[in-house]
Design an enzyme around this catalytic site. Structure first.
Site, PDB file in Angstrom:
ATOM      1  CG  ASP A 116     -10.889  13.609 -43.177  1.00 50.81           C
ATOM      2  OD1 ASP A 116     -10.667  13.376 -44.370  1.00 50.81           O
ATOM      3  OD2 ASP A 116     -11.596  12.870 -42.460  1.00 50.81           O
ATOM      4  CG  ASP A 146     -15.957  11.206 -46.365  1.00 54.18           C
ATOM      5  OD1 ASP A 146     -17.141  11.526 -46.569  1.00 54.18           O
ATOM      6  OD2 ASP A 146     -15.130  11.041 -47.276  1.00 54.18           O
ATOM      7  N   GLY A 149     -10.590   6.999 -44.060  1.00 51.82           N
ATOM      8  CA  GLY A 149      -9.441   7.786 -44.524  1.00 51.82           C
ATOM      9  C   GLY A 149      -8.728   7.207 -45.732  1.00 51.82           C
ATOM     10  CB  SER A 209     -14.050  11.805 -50.684  1.00 51.40           C
ATOM     11  OG  SER A 209     -15.163  11.696 -51.540  1.00 51.40           O
ATOM     12  CG  ASP A 257     -12.716  10.494 -39.423  1.00 54.50           C
ATOM     13  OD1 ASP A 257     -12.016  10.969 -40.336  1.00 54.50           O
ATOM     14  OD2 ASP A 257     -13.527   9.565 -39.589  1.00 54.50           O
TER      15      ASP A 257
END
Ligand code: BG6
Ligand code: MG
Length: 232
Positions: free
Chosen positions: A23, A25, A60, A128, A182
Protein backbone atom coordinates in the site's frame (compact mmCIF):
# COMPACT_ATOMS: atom_id res chain seq x y z
CA UNK A 1 15.27 -3.95 16.49
CA UNK A 2 15.46 -6.64 19.15
CA UNK A 3 15.67 -10.33 18.32
CA UNK A 4 12.60 -11.09 20.42
CA UNK A 5 10.48 -8.91 18.13
CA UNK A 6 11.02 -11.45 15.36
CA UNK A 7 11.54 -14.64 17.34
CA UNK A 8 8.34 -15.08 19.26
CA UNK A 9 5.93 -15.60 16.39
CA UNK A 10 4.84 -18.83 14.82
CA UNK A 11 5.20 -19.36 11.04
CA UNK A 12 2.07 -18.69 8.98
CA UNK A 13 2.55 -20.52 5.70
CA UNK A 14 5.35 -22.25 3.82
CA UNK A 15 4.64 -21.29 0.21
CA UNK A 16 7.75 -19.43 -1.04
CA UNK A 17 7.18 -15.71 -1.40
CA UNK A 18 8.19 -14.07 -4.69
CA UNK A 19 6.52 -10.68 -4.56
CA UNK A 20 5.78 -7.81 -2.21
CA UNK A 21 2.76 -5.56 -2.74
CA UNK A 22 2.84 -2.29 -0.86
CA UNK A 23 0.00 0.00 0.00
CA UNK A 24 1.35 3.55 -0.42
CA UNK A 25 -0.19 6.08 2.01
CA UNK A 26 0.91 5.27 5.54
CA UNK A 27 3.27 2.47 4.38
CA UNK A 28 5.81 4.12 2.04
CA UNK A 29 5.02 7.74 2.86
CA UNK A 30 3.10 9.56 5.53
CA UNK A 31 0.47 11.45 3.56
CA UNK A 32 -2.09 10.84 6.29
CA UNK A 33 -1.40 14.32 7.71
CA UNK A 34 -1.82 15.90 4.23
CA UNK A 35 -5.12 14.07 3.77
CA UNK A 36 -6.22 15.16 7.23
CA UNK A 37 -5.44 18.84 6.64
CA UNK A 38 -7.15 18.93 3.27
CA UNK A 39 -10.31 17.12 4.49
CA UNK A 40 -10.40 19.40 7.54
CA UNK A 41 -10.18 22.48 5.32
CA UNK A 42 -13.01 21.20 3.12
CA UNK A 43 -15.16 20.23 6.12
CA UNK A 44 -14.62 23.66 7.72
CA UNK A 45 -15.56 25.40 4.48
CA UNK A 46 -18.75 23.33 4.30
CA UNK A 47 -19.58 23.60 8.03
CA UNK A 48 -19.33 19.84 8.54
CA UNK A 49 -17.85 18.51 11.82
CA UNK A 50 -14.54 16.67 11.29
CA UNK A 51 -11.50 15.85 13.42
CA UNK A 52 -8.07 14.24 13.36
CA UNK A 53 -9.61 11.20 15.05
CA UNK A 54 -12.35 10.95 12.40
CA UNK A 55 -9.60 11.08 9.75
CA UNK A 56 -8.02 7.88 11.13
CA UNK A 57 -11.13 5.94 10.07
CA UNK A 58 -10.56 7.11 6.47
CA UNK A 59 -7.20 5.34 6.08
CA UNK A 60 -7.30 3.15 2.98
CA UNK A 61 -10.67 4.36 1.73
CA UNK A 62 -11.01 5.89 -1.73
CA UNK A 63 -11.53 9.66 -1.97
CA UNK A 64 -15.23 9.22 -2.70
CA UNK A 65 -15.79 6.70 0.11
CA UNK A 66 -13.93 9.08 2.45
CA UNK A 67 -16.22 11.97 1.51
CA UNK A 68 -19.33 9.83 1.99
CA UNK A 69 -18.10 8.93 5.50
CA UNK A 70 -17.45 12.61 6.27
CA UNK A 71 -20.95 13.55 5.05
CA UNK A 72 -22.44 11.02 7.50
CA UNK A 73 -25.61 10.40 5.54
CA UNK A 74 -26.09 13.97 4.24
CA UNK A 75 -27.53 13.61 0.73
CA UNK A 76 -26.06 15.94 -1.92
CA UNK A 77 -26.52 16.17 -5.69
CA UNK A 78 -23.86 14.29 -7.68
CA UNK A 79 -22.55 17.55 -9.16
CA UNK A 80 -21.90 18.90 -5.63
CA UNK A 81 -20.15 15.68 -4.64
CA UNK A 82 -17.92 15.97 -7.71
CA UNK A 83 -17.10 19.59 -6.89
CA UNK A 84 -16.17 18.67 -3.31
CA UNK A 85 -13.96 15.79 -4.50
CA UNK A 86 -12.20 18.04 -7.01
CA UNK A 87 -11.69 20.82 -4.46
CA UNK A 88 -10.24 18.37 -1.92
CA UNK A 89 -7.86 17.02 -4.53
CA UNK A 90 -6.77 20.52 -5.56
CA UNK A 91 -5.77 21.25 -1.96
CA UNK A 92 -4.05 17.86 -1.71
CA UNK A 93 -2.12 18.34 -4.97
CA UNK A 94 -0.59 21.57 -3.63
CA UNK A 95 0.86 19.51 -0.76
CA UNK A 96 2.11 16.84 -3.16
CA UNK A 97 4.00 19.46 -5.16
CA UNK A 98 6.28 19.94 -2.12
CA UNK A 99 7.07 16.21 -1.72
CA UNK A 100 10.59 14.81 -2.07
CA UNK A 101 12.40 11.64 -0.96
CA UNK A 102 12.43 13.23 2.51
CA UNK A 103 8.80 12.14 2.76
CA UNK A 104 9.65 8.43 2.57
CA UNK A 105 8.92 6.70 5.87
CA UNK A 106 11.95 5.37 7.80
CA UNK A 107 13.38 2.14 6.41
CA UNK A 108 11.62 2.23 3.03
CA UNK A 109 14.67 2.93 0.86
CA UNK A 110 16.77 0.23 2.55
CA UNK A 111 13.97 -2.33 2.38
CA UNK A 112 13.34 -1.67 -1.34
CA UNK A 113 17.06 -2.15 -2.05
CA UNK A 114 17.02 -5.35 0.00
CA UNK A 115 14.10 -6.68 -2.06
CA UNK A 116 15.90 -5.91 -5.33
CA UNK A 117 19.01 -7.76 -4.12
CA UNK A 118 16.88 -10.74 -3.09
CA UNK A 119 15.19 -10.82 -6.56
CA UNK A 120 11.74 -10.16 -5.10
CA UNK A 121 9.21 -8.47 -7.38
CA UNK A 122 7.56 -5.30 -6.08
CA UNK A 123 4.25 -3.53 -6.66
CA UNK A 124 2.33 -0.63 -5.19
CA UNK A 125 -1.45 -1.10 -4.98
CA UNK A 126 -3.06 2.04 -3.64
CA UNK A 127 -6.48 3.57 -3.14
CA UNK A 128 -5.02 6.88 -4.32
CA UNK A 129 -5.62 8.38 -7.72
CA UNK A 130 -2.40 10.32 -7.07
CA UNK A 131 -0.27 7.17 -6.75
CA UNK A 132 1.86 7.78 -9.87
CA UNK A 133 2.82 11.37 -9.08
CA UNK A 134 3.50 10.58 -5.41
CA UNK A 135 5.79 7.64 -6.26
CA UNK A 136 7.62 9.83 -8.75
CA UNK A 137 8.01 12.67 -6.22
CA UNK A 138 9.36 10.18 -3.69
CA UNK A 139 11.99 9.11 -6.24
CA UNK A 140 11.30 5.37 -5.96
CA UNK A 141 9.63 4.67 -9.34
CA UNK A 142 12.65 2.66 -10.55
CA UNK A 143 12.47 0.44 -7.44
CA UNK A 144 8.88 -0.63 -8.12
CA UNK A 145 7.95 -3.09 -10.90
CA UNK A 146 4.19 -2.36 -11.02
CA UNK A 147 2.22 0.67 -9.88
CA UNK A 148 -1.56 0.42 -9.75
CA UNK A 149 -4.58 1.87 -7.99
CA UNK A 150 -8.21 1.08 -7.35
CA UNK A 151 -9.22 2.98 -10.49
CA UNK A 152 -7.67 0.13 -12.53
CA UNK A 153 -10.22 -2.32 -11.09
CA UNK A 154 -13.96 -2.57 -10.41
CA UNK A 155 -14.08 -2.33 -6.63
CA UNK A 156 -11.98 -0.38 -4.08
CA UNK A 157 -10.51 -1.89 -0.91
CA UNK A 158 -11.76 -3.77 1.15
CA UNK A 159 -12.50 -5.75 -2.04
CA UNK A 160 -9.47 -7.84 -3.09
CA UNK A 161 -9.45 -6.50 -6.69
CA UNK A 162 -6.47 -4.15 -6.60
CA UNK A 163 -4.17 -6.69 -4.91
CA UNK A 164 -5.22 -9.48 -7.31
CA UNK A 165 -4.62 -7.11 -10.24
CA UNK A 166 -1.18 -6.12 -8.93
CA UNK A 167 -0.19 -9.78 -8.53
CA UNK A 168 -1.41 -10.55 -12.03
CA UNK A 169 0.61 -7.64 -13.42
CA UNK A 170 3.68 -9.04 -11.63
CA UNK A 171 2.99 -12.45 -13.19
CA UNK A 172 2.42 -13.98 -9.76
CA UNK A 173 -0.40 -15.75 -7.93
CA UNK A 174 -1.92 -14.58 -4.64
CA UNK A 175 -0.03 -17.31 -2.77
CA UNK A 176 3.29 -15.87 -4.00
CA UNK A 177 2.66 -12.42 -2.53
CA UNK A 178 2.81 -10.63 0.79
CA UNK A 179 1.01 -7.31 1.26
CA UNK A 180 2.15 -4.45 3.51
CA UNK A 181 -0.77 -2.36 4.79
CA UNK A 182 -1.52 0.29 7.42
CA UNK A 183 -5.34 0.29 7.14
CA UNK A 184 -8.08 -2.04 8.30
CA UNK A 185 -9.75 -1.95 4.86
CA UNK A 186 -6.40 -2.85 3.24
CA UNK A 187 -5.77 -5.80 5.55
CA UNK A 188 -9.29 -7.00 4.81
CA UNK A 189 -8.64 -6.63 1.07
CA UNK A 190 -5.38 -8.62 1.27
CA UNK A 191 -7.13 -11.35 3.28
CA UNK A 192 -9.94 -11.45 0.72
CA UNK A 193 -7.26 -11.84 -1.98
CA UNK A 194 -5.92 -14.83 0.04
CA UNK A 195 -2.54 -13.16 0.38
CA UNK A 196 -0.39 -13.01 3.44
CA UNK A 197 -0.32 -9.57 5.02
CA UNK A 198 1.97 -7.60 7.29
CA UNK A 199 0.16 -4.83 9.20
CA UNK A 200 2.15 -1.68 9.94
CA UNK A 201 1.23 0.57 12.84
CA UNK A 202 -1.74 0.45 15.16
CA UNK A 203 -3.01 -3.05 16.01
CA UNK A 204 -6.48 -1.51 16.39
CA UNK A 205 -6.36 -0.93 12.60
CA UNK A 206 -4.27 -3.86 11.36
CA UNK A 207 -4.65 -6.51 14.08
CA UNK A 208 -6.14 -8.96 11.57
CA UNK A 209 -2.78 -9.16 9.72
CA UNK A 210 -0.49 -12.22 9.94
CA UNK A 211 2.06 -10.06 11.65
CA UNK A 212 1.96 -6.51 13.02
CA UNK A 213 5.10 -4.35 13.00
CA UNK A 214 5.51 -0.68 13.95
CA UNK A 215 6.86 0.25 10.50
CA UNK A 216 9.55 -0.71 7.98
CA UNK A 217 12.50 0.71 9.90
CA UNK A 218 15.05 -2.06 10.51
CA UNK A 219 12.98 -4.63 8.60
CA UNK A 220 14.90 -6.88 6.17
CA UNK A 221 13.60 -9.47 3.72
CA UNK A 222 15.19 -12.28 5.75
CA UNK A 223 12.98 -11.26 8.72
CA UNK A 224 9.87 -11.57 6.57
CA UNK A 225 11.04 -14.90 5.20
CA UNK A 226 11.88 -16.26 8.65
CA UNK A 227 8.37 -15.43 9.75
CA UNK A 228 6.38 -16.40 6.65
CA UNK A 229 8.72 -18.87 4.84
CA UNK A 230 10.63 -20.75 7.52
CA UNK A 231 13.09 -23.25 6.06
CA UNK A 232 12.77 -21.93 2.48
C1 BG6 B 1 -5.55 6.11 0.43
C2 BG6 B 1 -5.47 6.92 1.70
O1 BG6 B 1 -4.33 5.50 0.16
O2 BG6 B 1 -5.90 6.96 -0.66
C3 BG6 B 1 -6.77 7.66 1.92
O3 BG6 B 1 -5.21 6.05 2.80
C4 BG6 B 1 -7.10 8.51 0.69
O4 BG6 B 1 -6.66 8.48 3.07
C5 BG6 B 1 -7.14 7.61 -0.53
O5 BG6 B 1 -8.36 9.15 0.85
C6 BG6 B 1 -7.47 8.36 -1.82
O6 BG6 B 1 -6.40 9.20 -2.18
P1 BG6 B 1 -6.48 10.25 -3.39
O7 BG6 B 1 -5.06 10.67 -3.58
O8 BG6 B 1 -7.05 9.55 -4.57
O9 BG6 B 1 -7.38 11.36 -2.92
MG1 MG C 1 -2.57 3.19 3.60
Amino acid sequence: MTRSRFDSLAPVDCHPLRGVIFDMDGVLTDTIEFHYQTWQRLADEEGIPFSRQANEALRGLSRRDSLLRILQGRVLPEATIQELLERKNRYFRSFIETMTADYLLPGVQVFLKDLREAGIKTAVASASQNVYIVIEKLGIASDIDVITNVYDVDRPKPAPDVFLYAAQQLGLGPEDCVVFEDAESGVEAARAAQMRVIGLGDAAQVGAADWVLPGLEGVRWHHIQAKLNPGV
